[in-house]
Motif scaffolding. Structure first.
Motif, PDB file in Angstrom:
ATOM      1  N   ASP A  67       0.827  -1.216   0.000  1.00  0.00           N
ATOM      2  CA  ASP A  67       0.000   0.000   0.000  1.00  0.00           C
ATOM      3  C   ASP A  67       0.860   1.265   0.000  1.00  0.00           C
ATOM      4  OD1 ASP A  67       1.046  -0.176   2.521  1.00  0.00           O
ATOM      5  OD2 ASP A  67      -0.876   0.057   3.578  1.00  0.00           O
ATOM      6  N   ALA A  68       2.090   1.159  -0.536  1.00  0.00           N
ATOM      7  CA  ALA A  68       2.992   2.324  -0.575  1.00  0.00           C
ATOM      8  C   ALA A  68       2.487   3.397  -1.524  1.00  0.00           C
ATOM      9  CB  ALA A  68       4.392   1.888  -0.989  1.00  0.00           C
ATOM     10  N   LEU A  69       1.653   3.023  -2.491  1.00  0.00           N
ATOM     11  CA  LEU A  69       1.028   3.984  -3.394  1.00  0.00           C
ATOM     12  C   LEU A  69      -0.476   3.959  -3.187  1.00  0.00           C
ATOM     13  CD1 LEU A  69       2.893   3.483  -6.819  1.00  0.00           C
ATOM     14  CD2 LEU A  69       3.312   5.217  -5.065  1.00  0.00           C
ATOM     15  N   SER A  70      -1.132   5.039  -3.567  1.00  0.00           N
ATOM     16  CA  SER A  70      -2.592   5.110  -3.474  1.00  0.00           C
ATOM     17  C   SER A  70      -3.227   4.051  -4.368  1.00  0.00           C
ATOM     18  CB  SER A  70      -3.064   6.503  -3.900  1.00  0.00           C
ATOM     19  OG  SER A  70      -2.630   6.776  -5.239  1.00  0.00           O
ATOM     20  N   LYS A  71      -4.464   3.734  -4.076  1.00  0.00           N
ATOM     21  CA  LYS A  71      -5.178   2.765  -4.898  1.00  0.00           C
ATOM     22  C   LYS A  71      -5.497   3.365  -6.270  1.00  0.00           C
ATOM     23  CE  LYS A  71      -7.313   0.401  -0.979  1.00  0.00           C
ATOM     24  NZ  LYS A  71      -8.591  -0.015  -0.331  1.00  0.00           N
ATOM     25  N   TRP A  72      -5.808   2.486  -7.211  1.00  0.00           N
ATOM     26  CA  TRP A  72      -6.208   2.953  -8.540  1.00  0.00           C
ATOM     27  C   TRP A  72      -7.382   3.919  -8.405  1.00  0.00           C
ATOM     28  CZ3 TRP A  72      -5.699   0.592 -13.802  1.00  0.00           C
ATOM     29  CH2 TRP A  72      -4.481  -0.089 -13.955  1.00  0.00           C
ATOM     30  N   ASN A  73      -7.331   5.001  -9.176  1.00  0.00           N
ATOM     31  CA  ASN A  73      -8.460   5.934  -9.167  1.00  0.00           C
ATOM     32  C   ASN A  73      -9.239   5.822 -10.477  1.00  0.00           C
ATOM     33  OD1 ASN A  73      -6.996   7.334 -11.105  1.00  0.00           O
ATOM     34  ND2 ASN A  73      -6.366   8.980  -9.698  1.00  0.00           N
ATOM     35  N   ALA A  74     -10.266   6.637 -10.610  1.00  0.00           N
ATOM     36  CA  ALA A  74     -11.148   6.543 -11.773  1.00  0.00           C
ATOM     37  C   ALA A  74     -10.423   6.883 -13.075  1.00  0.00           C
ATOM     38  CB  ALA A  74     -12.346   7.473 -11.586  1.00  0.00           C
ATOM     39  N   GLU A  76      -7.189   6.327 -13.835  1.00  0.00           N
ATOM     40  CA  GLU A  76      -6.402   5.159 -14.243  1.00  0.00           C
ATOM     41  C   GLU A  76      -7.301   4.028 -14.732  1.00  0.00           C
ATOM     42  OE1 GLU A  76      -2.377   4.828 -11.750  1.00  0.00           O
ATOM     43  OE2 GLU A  76      -4.127   5.066 -10.459  1.00  0.00           O
ATOM     44  N   GLU A  77      -8.436   3.867 -14.083  1.00  0.00           N
ATOM     45  CA  GLU A  77      -9.358   2.811 -14.491  1.00  0.00           C
ATOM     46  C   GLU A  77      -9.871   3.066 -15.903  1.00  0.00           C
ATOM     47  OE1 GLU A  77      -9.936   0.191 -12.305  1.00  0.00           O
ATOM     48  OE2 GLU A  77     -10.734  -0.721 -14.128  1.00  0.00           O
ATOM     49  N   ARG A  78     -10.214   4.330 -16.173  1.00  0.00           N
ATOM     50  CA  ARG A  78     -10.701   4.677 -17.509  1.00  0.00           C
ATOM     51  C   ARG A  78      -9.608   4.460 -18.555  1.00  0.00           C
ATOM     52  NH1 ARG A  78     -12.043   9.492 -16.479  1.00  0.00           N
ATOM     53  NH2 ARG A  78     -10.276  10.621 -17.399  1.00  0.00           N
ATOM     54  N   TYR A  79      -8.365   4.850 -18.222  1.00  0.00           N
ATOM     55  CA  TYR A  79      -7.266   4.657 -19.171  1.00  0.00           C
ATOM     56  C   TYR A  79      -7.018   3.172 -19.411  1.00  0.00           C
ATOM     57  CZ  TYR A  79      -2.957   5.333 -21.682  1.00  0.00           C
ATOM     58  OH  TYR A  79      -2.019   5.331 -22.672  1.00  0.00           O
ATOM     59  N   GLN A  80      -7.112   2.371 -18.347  1.00  0.00           N
ATOM     60  CA  GLN A  80      -6.906   0.929 -18.482  1.00  0.00           C
ATOM     61  C   GLN A  80      -7.950   0.314 -19.406  1.00  0.00           C
ATOM     62  OE1 GLN A  80      -4.786  -1.176 -17.963  1.00  0.00           O
ATOM     63  NE2 GLN A  80      -5.479  -3.113 -17.089  1.00  0.00           N
ATOM     64  N   GLN A  81      -9.181   0.766 -19.306  1.00  0.00           N
ATOM     65  CA  GLN A  81     -10.254   0.222 -20.141  1.00  0.00           C
ATOM     66  C   GLN A  81     -10.101   0.636 -21.598  1.00  0.00           C
ATOM     67  OE1 GLN A  81     -13.843   1.586 -18.249  1.00  0.00           O
ATOM     68  NE2 GLN A  81     -13.661   0.181 -16.504  1.00  0.00           N
ATOM     69  N   LYS A  82      -9.652   1.879 -21.840  1.00  0.00           N
ATOM     70  CA  LYS A  82      -9.576   2.393 -23.204  1.00  0.00           C
ATOM     71  C   LYS A  82      -8.308   1.967 -23.929  1.00  0.00           C
ATOM     72  CE  LYS A  82     -12.567   6.436 -22.864  1.00  0.00           C
ATOM     73  NZ  LYS A  82     -12.686   7.895 -23.134  1.00  0.00           N
ATOM     74  N   ARG A  83      -7.170   2.011 -23.232  1.00  0.00           N
ATOM     75  CA  ARG A  83      -5.894   1.757 -23.898  1.00  0.00           C
ATOM     76  C   ARG A  83      -5.095   0.631 -23.271  1.00  0.00           C
ATOM     77  NH1 ARG A  83      -3.373   7.702 -25.394  1.00  0.00           N
ATOM     78  NH2 ARG A  83      -5.184   8.536 -26.471  1.00  0.00           N
ATOM     79  N   GLY A  84      -5.261   0.460 -21.992  1.00  0.00           N
ATOM     80  CA  GLY A  84      -4.547  -0.604 -21.304  1.00  0.00           C
ATOM     81  C   GLY A  84      -3.177  -0.180 -20.823  1.00  0.00           C
ATOM     82  N   LEU A  85      -2.828  -0.632 -19.622  1.00  0.00           N
ATOM     83  CA  LEU A  85      -1.506  -0.423 -19.047  1.00  0.00           C
ATOM     84  C   LEU A  85      -0.816  -1.767 -18.909  1.00  0.00           C
ATOM     85  CD1 LEU A  85      -2.347   2.093 -16.174  1.00  0.00           C
ATOM     86  CD2 LEU A  85      -0.805   2.546 -18.079  1.00  0.00           C
ATOM     87  N   LYS A  86       0.495  -1.796 -19.117  1.00  0.00           N
ATOM     88  CA  LYS A  86       1.240  -3.033 -18.911  1.00  0.00           C
ATOM     89  C   LYS A  86       1.101  -3.458 -17.454  1.00  0.00           C
ATOM     90  CE  LYS A  86       4.758  -2.278 -22.478  1.00  0.00           C
ATOM     91  NZ  LYS A  86       6.220  -2.108 -22.739  1.00  0.00           N
TER      92      LYS A  86
END
Length: 681
Positions: A67-74, A76-86
């Motif tokens: 939990d050293a970084l914040s949780k995924w936010n909206a 990042e979620e939108r970017y993951q759905q549209k383009r995808g992150l490695k």
């Protein structure tokens, strides 16, 4: 001591403590970490991707919790759905610090990422282009706060990117208002900054977030050919390369012929300037089409060229370069726009940069070779030879660098050769002659088989055997010497003297038959006495230039030789030495740098600091003027012999045997043999 979480960035190793909730992108910027972003932290460009690492890190003295970084936010979620992150990636502008963390910045997220090229050695080019993209959201116009659109763009750049002030190329101003409105006050601008202290200049703009990239051209403007590399200014990738013949050839095959044309023909210089600019426009359109991009995306072009081409490109009469003291109109680097240079295929505001010339006939192409090969940083004594119609030669190490230009003429590029042609499919590029049977075998461009191997004739049926290119004629002349068909003076023997019917009479001299397809309507390819004489003159000028620099340096040998130029990568080092093109060195000390001038142009295109570096470097290079050095002629005459009249070439003789033959029995080589001795007497 602060109890804020420790953030460690790799591969830079930079670290600092930041309050919980600090975006990783903000932490990176405060530490000066290479983390890219075009959208200004809005989560839409994806260039700030990072990879957090978890677990124990004794080297850094921290343990990174999940939990050293914040949780995924909206976002990042939108970017993951549209383009995808490695897998394992986050957006640096969205992820915030919650505890001690180690952050890796992957290569594609680094601003100054490295581009690796292969030449004589693997080279890394740091990406630091003069032109960059910035996405901004601009305030809409307000009747109660009257400001212009440009001023509000500048204000947005100041607020969102910390850019205090900008200038604007006038040609972009009429485009700004429709772009802003089309993008609904969201806009991507291209800012050009020629150095760290310069005012950024707005040179292009697009509605919304521009993701099609921006590009630059690195152009090696040679006497015979024009070579261009289309380069992505974000990644450094060469997306397309193309070359054309320099149409100025019709005004003269070598530089001094073109200077003479300008002298003898009123308006001749203007005509040559128009011709070469039209060719560059055509090349620009062709290379953009090949890459599938619009020419409007090409926002920078870097030129390297010899002094005569430099002047003709700029529209400067080269007449002063035709006579001592060979004064340049300017030797400094030049910054200008495409409109100012008269290029129409590029956007009017596209930025043009010409590397500095060194002096006299040693031009920006030699400066580009110096930038690429760095002789001034070499511990051993390096001789760098950029082979072309006008050869640029550099000799140096960490103590001193010398440079000269030597007029080799176009023979090395296949011109002035009876069966010569430019490098193209079907051209003979390599040849071997059996010393026992005197029979040739050869390889042509476009086929990796030799002519005596099965399948060769089927593979070459489409192109045929069309002629012989520069590397081919060099090997052919050297092979004639190795096979005992030609003596040290360059004379080809008769059929009776050599024992092969391939040595045919040609007037008062002889020629060697490589290939005869006349029965099928094809060409008859030979090496004539005139061809050999052209190669002798070219290689003698090259060798004499190198020896002149060695004299100035006070040495009789060099530690290594680097062959550069359009076909430097294709020249066989052993054949070059048999011919006497280069001084005698162990063969493993002869390497190729390919088109080093073109590589230097690419370095200057991709890294603005490299421009300042070469501008300083040329001031420390000593120019030797071959045209006025008395010893040049002495070296030139001695170098007419193959490999050389007086230099012993001990390293070469360790690996080859040069037959001791002489065919001067009343015949003549054009300008040589008995006729030369009678004239001398």
């Amino acid at each position: 001591m602060s109890t804020d979480p420790l953030v460690v960035f790799t591969p830079s190793g930079k670290r600092g403590r930041f309050a919980k909730g600090t975006p990783i992108l903000t932490a990176a910027r405060q530490l000066g970490v290479d983390l890219d972003s075009v959208c200004g932290g809005r989560g839409i460009c994806s260039k700030c991707q990072i990879a957090p690492s978890f677990g124990d890190f004794p080297k850094h003295g921290i343990t990174v919790a999940q939990d050293a970084l914040s949780k995924w936010n909206a976002v990042e979620e939108r970017y993951q759905q549209k383009r995808g992150l490695k897998p394992g990636r986050r957006l640096g502008c969205q992820a915030t610090v919650q505890g001690d963390v180690v952050i890796d910045v992957p290569p594609e997220s680094q601003v100054h990422r490295q581009v690796v090229r292969k030449a004589a050695a693997v080279r890394a080019i740091e990406m630091d282009p003069a032109t960059r993209l910035f996405y901004v959201e601009v305030e809409e116009p307000d009747m109660h706060e009257p400001t212009g659109d440009l001023e509000r763009v500048a204000r947005a750049l100041q607020a969102q990117w910390g850019i205090e002030e900008i200038s604007t190329d006038f040609s972009t101003l009429p485009l700004l208002q429709p772009i802003l409105r089309k993008g609904q006050w969201r806009i991507t601008v291209a800012l050009h900054k020629r150095d760290k202290s310069a005012l950024p200049k707005l040179i292009a703009a697009w509605p919304g977030l521009h993701e099609a990239g921006i590009f630059g051209l690195a152009i090696d403007l040679g006497s015979t050919t024009i070579a261009a590399h289309l380069t992505n200014l974000d990644t450094g990738e060469v997306v397309a390369s193309a070359g054309i013949m320099n149409p100025q050839i019709r005004f003269g095959e070598d530089l001094m012929s073109r200077v003479s044309y300008a002298m003898m023909n009123p308006g001749g210089a203007v005509e040559m300037t128009r011709t070469v600019r039209e060719a560059i426009d055509q090349l620009t359109n062709d290379i953009a089409a090949e890459a599938g991009i619009a020419p409007a995306l090409i926002l920078e072009t870097v030129f390297v060229c010899n002094p005569v081409m430099h002047h003709l490109l700029l529209g400067i009469d080269p007449v002063e370069l035709g006579q001592a003291p060979f004064a340049l109109a300017t030797s400094n680097a030049i910054d200008m726009t495409a409109t100012e240079l008269g290029l129409t295929a590029l956007p009017g505001a596209a930025q043009i940069y010409l590397l500095p010339c060194i002096a006299g006939h040693v031009g920006a192409d030699a400066a580009a070779v110096a930038l690429s090969e760095q002789p001034g940083k070499s511990e051993d004594l390096a001789l760098i030879v950029d082979v072309g119609t006008n050869a640029e030669i550099l000799l140096g190490n960490t103590t001193r660098v010398l440079a000269c230009s030597s007029p080799t003429g176009p023979a090395f590029e296949g011109a002035q050769i009876s069966s010569g042609q430019r490098a193209a499919p079907g051209a003979i590029e390599a040849i071997r002659i059996d010393p026992m049977t005197k029979e040739p075998r050869f390889r042509v461009i476009g086929c990796d088989l030799w002519s005596d191997e099965d399948g060769f004739w089927d593979r070459t049926a489409a192109t045929g055997i069309t002629g012989i290119c520069g590397s081919g004629i060099i090997e052919a002349v050297a092979e004639l010497r190795l096979a005992g068909l030609m003596d040290a003076s360059g004379l080809i023997g008769s059929a009776e003297q050599t024992g092969t019917a391939r040595c045919l009479p040609a007037g008062r001299t002889h020629e060697y038959l490589i290939h005869d397809a006349t029965a099928e309507g094809g060409p008859r390819i030979t090496v004539t006495q005139g061809d050999i004489r052209a190669i002798q003159l070219a290689k003698s000028a090259l060798y004499a230039g190198a020896r002149l620099l060695m004299d100035e340096m006070g040495v009789d040998k060099v530690d290594r030789v680097v062959l550069a130029g359009a076909f430097g990568a294709h020249i066989s080092s052993i054949h070059a030495m048999v011919l006497g093109m280069i001084p005698d060195v162990p063969l493993d000390k002869v390497t190729s740098a390919g088109n080093a001038a073109g590589t230097g142009a690419r370095i200057a295109l991709c890294n603005v600091a490299a421009r300042r570096e070469i501008e300083q470097t040329v001031r420390r290079i000593t120019k030797v003027e071959t045209a006025i050095e008395p010893k040049f002629q002495e070296h030139f005459v001695a170098a007419n012999a193959i490999p050389h009249k007086t230099d012993p070439f001990p390293e070469l003789l360790k690996i080859v045997t040069l037959p001791q033959v002489s065919f001067n029995t009343g015949g003549d080589s054009e300008g040589g043999g008995r006729r030369r001795r009678r004239r001398a007497g």
